[in-house]
Design a protein around this motif. Structure first.
Motif: not given
Length: 185
Positions: A12-24
């Motif tokens: 829940g810390v945001g790993k996948s969210t950071v990854l998604a933003k990097v991809i975008d």
């Protein structure tokens, strides 16, 4: 050789969210990104499983579901190895083999995905390749592959925290874009 970066941290810390933003961000800068990402599947605000998406094509499949009758179990979920390998592993392999794809994303190396030897082989192939890799690692998962990765000198592992999360996307994109420029020269 492309960068190999994995994000880790508490759930829940945001790993996948950071990854998604990097991809975008990488895509917005003209880089072709392939691989796989996972996300929760919810019905009536209740998590019923996890889906896999091919970053390049948008194809989706199931990684795990509550009411799946067969497959290895992780808590209340049964892992759909067919979905993982048919969508996720195929997406990784297609990204690896596509000369236009410069970055391979893998979300995540976790307990569900690590049931698949085929998945682990695909991850090893990306790490050994010259392509850039950005992925996430479950913070508690313990597997020989993860021990290998954590001990590789060419792999950078970043712990995502609430404090460093706001600037991570920018820092990772800058690092990857700089590395790409060096590779092109």
């Amino acid at each position: 050789m492309g960068s190999k970066i994995f994000l880790t941290g508490l759930p829940g810390v945001g790993k996948s969210t950071v990854l998604a933003k990097v991809i975008d961000e990488l895509k917005s800068r003209g880089m072709k990104v392939g691989g796989m990402v996972t996300q929760e599947a919810r019905q009536h605000n209740v998590r019923v499983g996890f889906k896999i998406t091919d970053v390049l094509t948008g194809r989706e499949g199931w990684l795990a579901r509550v009411r799946q009758p067969v497959g290895p179990r992780v808590g209340k979920y049964a892992v759909d190895l067919e979905g993982l390998e048919g969508i996720g592993v195929q997406a990784i392999r297609e990204a690896l083999g596509n000369p236009e794809v410069s970055v391979v994303a893998i979300d995540e190396l976790g307990p569900m995905e690590l049931f698949s030897t085929t998945f682990k082989d695909a991850v090893r192939q990306v790490i050994a390749s010259g392509k850039t890799l950005i992925g996430t690692i479950h913070y508690r998962a313990n597997d020989p592959l993860l021990r290998e990765i954590r001990n590789m000198p060419n792999v950078k592992i970043i712990s995502v925290t609430k404090e460093n999360r706001p600037g991570l996307q920018r820092d990772i994109v800058q690092e990857l874009m700089g590395k790409e420029e060096m590779v092109r020269r």
